[in-house]
Design a protein around this motif. Structure first.
Motif, mmCIF file in Angstrom:
data_model
loop_
_atom_site.group_PDB
_atom_site.id
_atom_site.type_symbol
_atom_site.label_atom_id
_atom_site.label_comp_id
_atom_site.label_asym_id
_atom_site.label_seq_id
_atom_site.Cartn_x
_atom_site.Cartn_y
_atom_site.Cartn_z
ATOM 1 N N ASN A 91 0.794 -1.230 0.000
ATOM 2 C CA ASN A 91 0.000 0.000 0.000
ATOM 3 C C ASN A 91 0.824 1.276 0.000
ATOM 4 O OD1 ASN A 91 -2.406 1.716 0.903
ATOM 5 N ND2 ASN A 91 -1.015 1.889 2.650
ATOM 6 N N ALA A 92 2.106 1.200 0.382
ATOM 7 C CA ALA A 92 2.920 2.422 0.472
ATOM 8 C C ALA A 92 2.910 3.141 -0.870
ATOM 9 C CB ALA A 92 4.350 2.070 0.866
ATOM 10 N N GLY A 93 2.785 4.444 -0.823
ATOM 11 C CA GLY A 93 2.788 5.206 -2.072
ATOM 12 C C GLY A 93 2.915 6.691 -1.811
ATOM 13 N N ILE A 94 3.257 7.404 -2.868
ATOM 14 C CA ILE A 94 3.370 8.871 -2.779
ATOM 15 C C ILE A 94 2.611 9.477 -3.967
ATOM 16 C CG2 ILE A 94 5.596 8.863 -1.568
ATOM 17 C CD1 ILE A 94 6.879 9.571 -4.349
ATOM 18 N N GLU A 95 2.228 10.736 -3.789
ATOM 19 C CA GLU A 95 1.510 11.408 -4.877
ATOM 20 C C GLU A 95 2.465 12.082 -5.860
ATOM 21 O OE1 GLU A 95 1.696 12.223 -1.751
ATOM 22 O OE2 GLU A 95 1.592 14.379 -1.388
ATOM 23 N N GLY A 96 3.660 12.433 -5.400
ATOM 24 C CA GLY A 96 4.621 13.128 -6.257
ATOM 25 C C GLY A 96 4.236 14.583 -6.464
ATOM 26 N N ALA A 97 5.011 15.259 -7.301
ATOM 27 C CA ALA A 97 4.754 16.679 -7.559
ATOM 28 C C ALA A 97 3.664 16.824 -8.620
ATOM 29 C CB ALA A 97 6.045 17.338 -8.041
ATOM 30 N N LEU A 98 2.871 17.886 -8.489
ATOM 31 C CA LEU A 98 1.813 18.128 -9.477
ATOM 32 C C LEU A 98 2.376 18.910 -10.657
ATOM 33 C CD1 LEU A 98 -1.221 19.066 -7.184
ATOM 34 C CD2 LEU A 98 -0.633 16.863 -8.192
ATOM 35 N N ALA A 99 2.243 18.338 -11.854
ATOM 36 C CA ALA A 99 2.673 19.020 -13.086
ATOM 37 C C ALA A 99 2.139 18.227 -14.271
ATOM 38 C CB ALA A 99 4.201 19.094 -13.169
ATOM 39 N N VAL A 100 1.694 18.922 -15.310
ATOM 40 C CA VAL A 100 1.213 18.204 -16.497
ATOM 41 C C VAL A 100 2.388 17.498 -17.174
ATOM 42 C CG1 VAL A 100 -0.847 19.599 -16.927
ATOM 43 C CG2 VAL A 100 1.377 20.318 -17.865
ATOM 44 N N GLU A 106 12.121 14.495 -14.752
ATOM 45 C CA GLU A 106 12.601 13.101 -14.745
ATOM 46 C C GLU A 106 12.758 12.598 -13.314
ATOM 47 O OE1 GLU A 106 15.835 11.732 -17.311
ATOM 48 O OE2 GLU A 106 15.536 13.571 -18.467
ATOM 49 N N GLU A 107 13.183 13.518 -12.451
ATOM 50 C CA GLU A 107 13.381 13.154 -11.038
ATOM 51 C C GLU A 107 12.057 12.734 -10.396
ATOM 52 O OE1 GLU A 107 14.344 16.446 -8.582
ATOM 53 O OE2 GLU A 107 15.144 15.205 -6.967
ATOM 54 N N ASN A 108 10.998 13.538 -10.634
ATOM 55 C CA ASN A 108 9.685 13.209 -10.073
ATOM 56 C C ASN A 108 9.166 11.900 -10.666
ATOM 57 O OD1 ASN A 108 7.213 13.836 -8.542
ATOM 58 N ND2 ASN A 108 6.315 14.064 -10.566
ATOM 59 N N TRP A 109 9.321 11.755 -11.978
ATOM 60 C CA TRP A 109 8.883 10.516 -12.644
ATOM 61 C C TRP A 109 9.554 9.295 -11.998
ATOM 62 C CZ3 TRP A 109 5.348 9.169 -16.336
ATOM 63 C CH2 TRP A 109 5.451 7.871 -16.844
ATOM 64 N N ALA A 110 10.866 9.373 -11.861
ATOM 65 C CA ALA A 110 11.625 8.220 -11.343
ATOM 66 C C ALA A 110 11.237 7.906 -9.898
ATOM 67 C CB ALA A 110 13.122 8.510 -11.439
ATOM 68 N N ARG A 111 11.034 8.949 -9.096
ATOM 69 C CA ARG A 111 10.720 8.733 -7.680
ATOM 70 C C ARG A 111 9.338 8.080 -7.523
ATOM 71 N NH1 ARG A 111 8.827 12.422 -3.626
ATOM 72 N NH2 ARG A 111 9.231 11.465 -1.602
ATOM 73 N N VAL A 112 8.363 8.619 -8.242
ATOM 74 C CA VAL A 112 6.998 8.086 -8.123
ATOM 75 C C VAL A 112 6.939 6.637 -8.626
ATOM 76 C CG1 VAL A 112 4.610 8.348 -8.943
ATOM 77 C CG2 VAL A 112 5.908 10.357 -8.216
ATOM 78 N N ILE A 113 7.555 6.388 -9.769
ATOM 79 C CA ILE A 113 7.526 5.018 -10.309
ATOM 80 C C ILE A 113 8.277 4.062 -9.369
ATOM 81 C CG2 ILE A 113 8.308 3.528 -12.227
ATOM 82 C CD1 ILE A 113 5.919 5.283 -13.041
ATOM 83 N N SER A 114 9.383 4.517 -8.802
ATOM 84 C CA SER A 114 10.186 3.598 -7.969
ATOM 85 C C SER A 114 9.437 3.190 -6.697
ATOM 86 C CB SER A 114 11.552 4.196 -7.630
ATOM 87 O OG SER A 114 11.408 5.201 -6.660
ATOM 88 N N ILE A 115 8.681 4.105 -6.108
ATOM 89 C CA ILE A 115 7.944 3.752 -4.884
ATOM 90 C C ILE A 115 6.609 3.075 -5.223
ATOM 91 C CG2 ILE A 115 6.791 4.689 -2.825
ATOM 92 C CD1 ILE A 115 9.014 6.897 -2.836
ATOM 93 N N ASN A 116 5.821 3.697 -6.090
ATOM 94 C CA ASN A 116 4.442 3.224 -6.311
ATOM 95 C C ASN A 116 4.360 1.944 -7.150
ATOM 96 O OD1 ASN A 116 3.912 5.651 -5.086
ATOM 97 N ND2 ASN A 116 2.514 6.396 -6.641
ATOM 98 N N LEU A 117 5.282 1.792 -8.107
ATOM 99 C CA LEU A 117 5.188 0.622 -8.991
ATOM 100 C C LEU A 117 6.302 -0.391 -8.706
ATOM 101 C CD1 LEU A 117 3.899 -0.915 -11.306
ATOM 102 C CD2 LEU A 117 5.110 0.564 -12.925
ATOM 103 N N THR A 118 7.564 0.068 -8.777
ATOM 104 C CA THR A 118 8.671 -0.871 -8.505
ATOM 105 C C THR A 118 8.565 -1.378 -7.064
ATOM 106 O OG1 THR A 118 10.012 0.418 -10.042
ATOM 107 C CG2 THR A 118 11.171 -1.185 -8.679
ATOM 108 N N GLY A 119 8.163 -0.506 -6.136
ATOM 109 C CA GLY A 119 8.031 -0.905 -4.728
ATOM 110 C C GLY A 119 7.011 -2.025 -4.556
ATOM 111 N N VAL A 120 5.879 -1.915 -5.248
ATOM 112 C CA VAL A 120 4.855 -2.966 -5.172
ATOM 113 C C VAL A 120 5.412 -4.267 -5.765
ATOM 114 C CG1 VAL A 120 2.607 -3.693 -6.100
ATOM 115 C CG2 VAL A 120 2.878 -1.400 -5.124
ATOM 116 N N TRP A 121 6.092 -4.142 -6.899
ATOM 117 C CA TRP A 121 6.656 -5.347 -7.535
ATOM 118 C C TRP A 121 7.708 -6.016 -6.638
ATOM 119 C CZ3 TRP A 121 11.784 -5.357 -9.969
ATOM 120 C CH2 TRP A 121 12.095 -6.599 -10.545
ATOM 121 N N LEU A 122 8.593 -5.211 -6.041
ATOM 122 C CA LEU A 122 9.636 -5.790 -5.171
ATOM 123 C C LEU A 122 9.011 -6.506 -3.969
ATOM 124 C CD1 LEU A 122 12.269 -2.884 -5.209
ATOM 125 C CD2 LEU A 122 12.511 -5.158 -6.270
ATOM 126 N N CYS A 123 7.982 -5.908 -3.387
ATOM 127 C CA CYS A 123 7.312 -6.569 -2.258
ATOM 128 C C CYS A 123 6.637 -7.851 -2.728
ATOM 129 C CB CYS A 123 6.292 -5.620 -1.611
ATOM 130 S SG CYS A 123 7.061 -4.295 -0.659
#
Ligand code: NAP
Length: 254
Positions: A91-100, A106-123
């Motif tokens: 369930n852990a996740g972050i919303e990240g920065a708001l921007a269209v 790239e930094e925001n993209w990588a951080r959000v994907i690493s926690i919300n998606l890669t994090g779920v996969w690793l668990c």
């Protein structure tokens, strides 16, 4: 009467706040023994105290779900403490920065994907490995979102990560059905949590627009997600797998 998770051993990530904390309390009420995890020691310790005060069997471990070693350590600690792993709520996740999309860094993209998606996969990797080893199946629930089923403006990485979680859930469900491991996702609508508080900060118009769009004409509470997760993890949902379940006041139906 016995709870619907009586005797089950469950791992919950992001349990220091919002949906994760409420779900841990519901799992405890339903008889589960818990390993709760969060990035921040203090908030995890606060949830642990709530659980212990309610008489639950619970242990807290600090972990960053985006790190493979941490995900593996969570499962190892669960097995060391209780001897097995029956259920997991990733369930852990972050919303990240708001921007269209063209303004998303790239930094925001990588951080959000690493926690919300890669994090779920690793668990999931660590949890499924343990469930296969011990035998007897298991139940995994991942947190996706209505933003995993629909487009939402201004959070492209979040939307992509949550669509990824819904897809990963379906893929794993068909891979491990034969071994009795069920894999589902919850897709919350707008839920009153600290994350939602950050998104609504100084923007009462956004909350009003959520409420207006909702068939049930209100935002949801964290426990309303926790009740659905407890059911999905329980044997009462024994024929349910591969489902991204909207728990959203009917928003997805509009
Ligand atoms: P929340 O109150 O911010 O809780 C999220 C928890 O995850 C926090 O305790 C946070 O820790 C923890 N976390 C963040 N990064 C982590 C990491 N790398 N490793 C381990 N833990 C980490 O938010 P919430 O609303 O309950 O959200 C829970 C889940 O529901 C998220 O996946 C979110 O995307 C999803 N969701 C929420 C809503 C909503 O309306 N609230 C709607 C749809 C989906 P710290 O904050 O202490 O760093």
């Amino acid at each position: 009467m016995a709870g619907i998770l009586e005797g089950k051993v469950a791992l919950i990530t992001g349990a220091g706040s919002g949906i994760g904390r409420a779900t841990a309390q519901i799992f405890a009420r339903e008889g589960a023994r818990l390993l709760i995890a969060d990035l921040v020691e203090a908030s995890g310790a606060e949830t642990l105290k709530m659980l212990k005060d309610a008489g639950a069997a619970a242990v807290f471990m600090r972990a960053d779900v985006a790190k493979a070693a941490d995900a593996e350590a969570l499962v190892a600690k669960t097995v060391e403490t209780y001897g097995r792993l029956d259920c997991a709520f990733n369930n852990a996740g972050i919303e990240g920065a708001l921007a269209v999309t063209h303004k998303c860094t790239e930094e925001n993209w990588a951080r959000v994907i690493s926690i919300n998606l890669t994090g779920v996969w690793l668990c999931m990797k660590a949890e499924i490995t343990q469930m296969l080893k011990q035998g007897g199946g298991g139940s995994i629930v991942n947190t996706s979102s209505d933003a995993g089923l629909l487009g939402v403006k201004g959070m492209p990485a979040y939307v992509a990560s949550k669509h990824g979680v819904a897809g990963l859930t379906k893929a794993a469900a068909i891979e491990y059905g034969r071994q009795g491991i069920r894999v589902n996702a919850v897709c919350p609508g707008p839920i009153r949590t600290p994350m939602m508080g950050r998104l609504l900060l100084d923007r009462p118009d956004v909350e009003e627009s959520f409420v207006r769009a909702e068939p049930l004409k209100r935002m949801g509470e964290p426990a309303e997600i926790g009740e659905a997760v407890a059911w999905l993890c329980s044997d009462r949902a024994s024929y349910v797998t591969g489902l991204p379940l909207p728990v959203d006041g009917g928003l997805i139906a509009t």
